[in-house]
Write an enzyme that holds these catalytic residues in place. Structure first.
Site, PDB file in Angstrom:
ATOM      1  N   ASP A 280      54.621  17.205 133.155  1.00  0.00           N
ATOM      2  CA  ASP A 280      55.982  17.074 133.701  1.00  0.00           C
ATOM      3  C   ASP A 280      56.605  15.718 133.399  1.00  0.00           C
ATOM      4  O   ASP A 280      57.723  15.623 132.900  1.00  0.00           O
ATOM      5  CB  ASP A 280      55.974  17.252 135.234  1.00  0.00           C
ATOM      6  CG  ASP A 280      55.727  18.691 135.648  1.00  0.00           C
ATOM      7  OD1 ASP A 280      55.894  19.595 134.798  1.00  0.00           O
ATOM      8  OD2 ASP A 280      55.369  18.915 136.819  1.00  0.00           O
TER       9      ASP A 280
ATOM     10  N   ARG B  58      53.613   9.010 148.440  1.00  0.00           N
ATOM     11  CA  ARG B  58      54.947   9.101 147.837  1.00  0.00           C
ATOM     12  C   ARG B  58      55.884   7.954 148.215  1.00  0.00           C
ATOM     13  O   ARG B  58      56.524   7.374 147.338  1.00  0.00           O
ATOM     14  CB  ARG B  58      55.601  10.456 148.145  1.00  0.00           C
ATOM     15  CG  ARG B  58      54.931  11.677 147.506  1.00  0.00           C
ATOM     16  CD  ARG B  58      54.305  11.393 146.203  1.00  0.00           C
ATOM     17  NE  ARG B  58      53.932  12.572 145.426  1.00  0.00           N
ATOM     18  CZ  ARG B  58      52.878  12.632 144.640  1.00  0.00           C
ATOM     19  NH1 ARG B  58      52.051  11.586 144.564  1.00  0.00           N
ATOM     20  NH2 ARG B  58      52.611  13.695 143.922  1.00  0.00           N
TER      21      ARG B  58
ATOM     22  N   ASP C 277      57.383  16.776 147.767  1.00  0.00           N
ATOM     23  CA  ASP C 277      57.353  15.452 147.147  1.00  0.00           C
ATOM     24  C   ASP C 277      58.752  14.939 146.789  1.00  0.00           C
ATOM     25  O   ASP C 277      59.048  13.758 146.947  1.00  0.00           O
ATOM     26  CB  ASP C 277      56.452  15.466 145.910  1.00  0.00           C
ATOM     27  CG  ASP C 277      54.971  15.567 146.287  1.00  0.00           C
ATOM     28  OD1 ASP C 277      54.620  15.082 147.371  1.00  0.00           O
ATOM     29  OD2 ASP C 277      54.186  16.130 145.511  1.00  0.00           O
TER      30      ASP C 277
ATOM     31  N   SER D  55      47.780  22.652 139.650  1.00  0.00           N
ATOM     32  CA  SER D  55      48.574  21.443 139.846  1.00  0.00           C
ATOM     33  C   SER D  55      47.797  20.562 140.815  1.00  0.00           C
ATOM     34  O   SER D  55      47.470  20.977 141.925  1.00  0.00           O
ATOM     35  CB  SER D  55      49.938  21.815 140.421  1.00  0.00           C
ATOM     36  OG  SER D  55      50.547  20.663 140.956  1.00  0.00           O
TER      37      SER D  55
HETATM   38  N1  ARG Z   1      51.466  20.448 149.960  1.00  0.00           N
HETATM   39  C1  ARG Z   1      51.007  19.103 149.836  1.00  0.00           C
HETATM   40  C2  ARG Z   1      52.061  18.146 150.322  1.00  0.00           C
HETATM   41  O1  ARG Z   1      53.170  18.520 150.476  1.00  0.00           O
HETATM   42  C3  ARG Z   1      50.514  18.786 148.458  1.00  0.00           C
HETATM   43  C4  ARG Z   1      51.521  18.427 147.428  1.00  0.00           C
HETATM   44  C5  ARG Z   1      50.913  18.192 146.100  1.00  0.00           C
HETATM   45  N2  ARG Z   1      51.835  17.599 145.178  1.00  0.00           N
HETATM   46  C6  ARG Z   1      51.716  17.691 143.858  1.00  0.00           C
HETATM   47  N3  ARG Z   1      52.630  17.085 143.155  1.00  0.00           N
HETATM   48  N4  ARG Z   1      50.745  18.334 143.268  1.00  0.00           N
HETATM   49  O2  ARG Z   1      51.804  17.014 150.587  1.00  0.00           O
END
Ligand code: ARG
Length: 407
Positions: free
Chosen positions: A14, A94, A123, A174
């Site tokens: 990405d 984040r 995110d 992912s």
């Molecule tokens: N569902 C989790 C969260 O919102 C995991 C997110 C994973 N993010 C990713 N870019 N793979 O924190």
């Protein structure tokens, strides 16, 4: 001079595609930033790839210590488990990454920052809200959200633009990883009924394959944060890594649940958070020793709100600081030692002690002739159950239509 965009770069598909997409679409220079929060991987080759794809400059920022002290520790103090299960490991990283983007943007005189989040997850919220709070003048570019390509389209774009990305065949997952845990999504995991295949795990061994003997660990906390592990004090990052390794080796920390994302989607989430599991379990237990029941009851509500705010991207909202003030006040007392037993995927607290403990053996013992005057219990119970008793008398009266019992 061209406009400059500072992009959070992980080295994955990405964000690799995003470098070129921004250069083309916005006719800007791209500066990439990789923030080390303990995700592993070869940071040097990530830097080289970014420049090969077209970034004019790359920053690698080691933020591991800041991540543990400023983000993981507050989460431990708040016993943070979103929806009772998820130690919010990704969520915590984040706002830190976003703040580094802003720092670099300022240093480089950029007019925009960018991230590779899709429009379907949490995110994007965490990045956007943090960036907007810290630097409302900066434009936010989210190439994947704006463009919305499929994985195949991205791979094709990468091929057409000579973007050297390693897409492992069959790696349909992912993944996000940092010092506090690892999340795995997509592929077969999108069927909530399908058990996660062994191949998705990296930090934990399967409980079936874990040692047949339990492993005991002693964790010492000081004011709510871990101070030593089995008696040895280390730098926070090292201690977290060691704890993660020990717990993972015993199959501890696998999590599989249905999660409500902020944007309304229910998703099946798989995590492995070995260190987080042990830390939150032991911290919670120690709190039970040192806080009054009244403090514990109220703190549970505060913890839940804190966790929700952190999960939903409100790291920079004053609410988090306000709740944190209450939490920190309670943590003044959360010092002591917890003994945990790790065995075949389980983490069980089997002992605790604290100089601040409210546990009093003299009071608690069932042996006779102790400090607790049993006779006073009778009167207390009469008052405690008074309304319950009356409610039942009234109920019987309504049912029978007769006044038969004195209140
Ligand atoms: N569902 C989790 C969260 O919102 C995991 C997110 C994973 N993010 C990713 N870019 N793979 O924190």
């Amino acid at each position: 001079m061209k406009d400059r965009v500072v992009l959070a770069y992980s080295g994955g598909l990405d964000t690799s595609v995003a470098i070129r997409w921004i250069i083309e679409k916005y006719d800007s220079d791209v500066i990439t930033v990789t923030v080390d929060v303990g995700q592993g991987g070869d940071l040097k080759s990530i830097c080289e790839t970014a420049e090969k794809i077209g970034a004019i400059k790359h920053y690698t920022i080691d933020a591991r210590d800041e991540f543990v002290k400023g983000y993981v520790y507050p989460a431990v103090k708040a016993n943070a488990l979103y929806q009772g299960k998820y130690p919010i490991s990704t969520a915590l990283s984040r706002p830190l990454i976003a703040s580094k983007l802003v720092e670099v943007a300022r240093k480089e005189g950029a007019n925009a920052v960018a991230h590779g989040c899709t429009g379907k997850g949490n995110d994007q919220v965490r990045f956007d809200v943090t960036i907007a709070s810290l630097a409302p003048d900066l434009k936010i570019i989210a190439p994947i959200r704006e463009w919305g390509p499929s994985r195949e389209e991205e791979i094709e774009y990468a091929r057409d633009h000579d973007i050297p990305v390693l897409v492992k065949p069959g790696s349909a997952y992912s993944i996000d990883r940092n010092l506090y845990g690892r999340s795995i999504e997509c592929g077969v995991l999108e069927d909530p009924m399908a058990e996660p295949p062994e191949e998705v795990f990296e930090l934990t061994v399967s409980p079936e394959e874990s040692p047949n003997r339990p492993q005991y660990l002693t964790l010492e906390f000081e004011k709510g944060i871990p101070k030593s592990l089995d008696g040895s004090e280390e730098a926070p990052v090292d201690m977290l890594n060691r704890l993660s390794e020990i717990a993972g080796r015993n199959g501890v920390g696998r999590i599989d649940h249905i999660e409500d994302r902020l944007i309304g989607i229910k998703s099946r989430e798989v995590y492995e958070c070995p260190a987080a599991t042990v830390l939150v379990e032991s911290h919670k237990d120690l709190e039970k020793c040192v806080l009054t029941r009244h403090e514990l009851d109220f703190k549970q509500l505060v913890d839940m709100e804190w966790t929700l705010a952190a999960y939903t991207g409100l790291w920079t909202d004053p609410l988090l600081e306000d709740l944190g003030a209450f939490i920190d006040k309670t943590q003044e007392k959360v010092s002591g030692t917890v003994k945990v037993k790790l065995f075949k995927g389980n983490c069980r607290v089997v002992g605790r002690s604290s100089p601040m403990s409210l546990y009093n053996r003299e009071l608690a013992t069932y042996e006779v002739g102790t400090a607790f005057d049993q006779k006073i219990a009778g009167g207390f119970i009469e008052l405690w159950g008074l309304q319950t008793k009356i409610a039942n008398i009234v109920k019987r009266k309504m049912e029978s239509g007769r006044d038969q019992e004195p209140v």
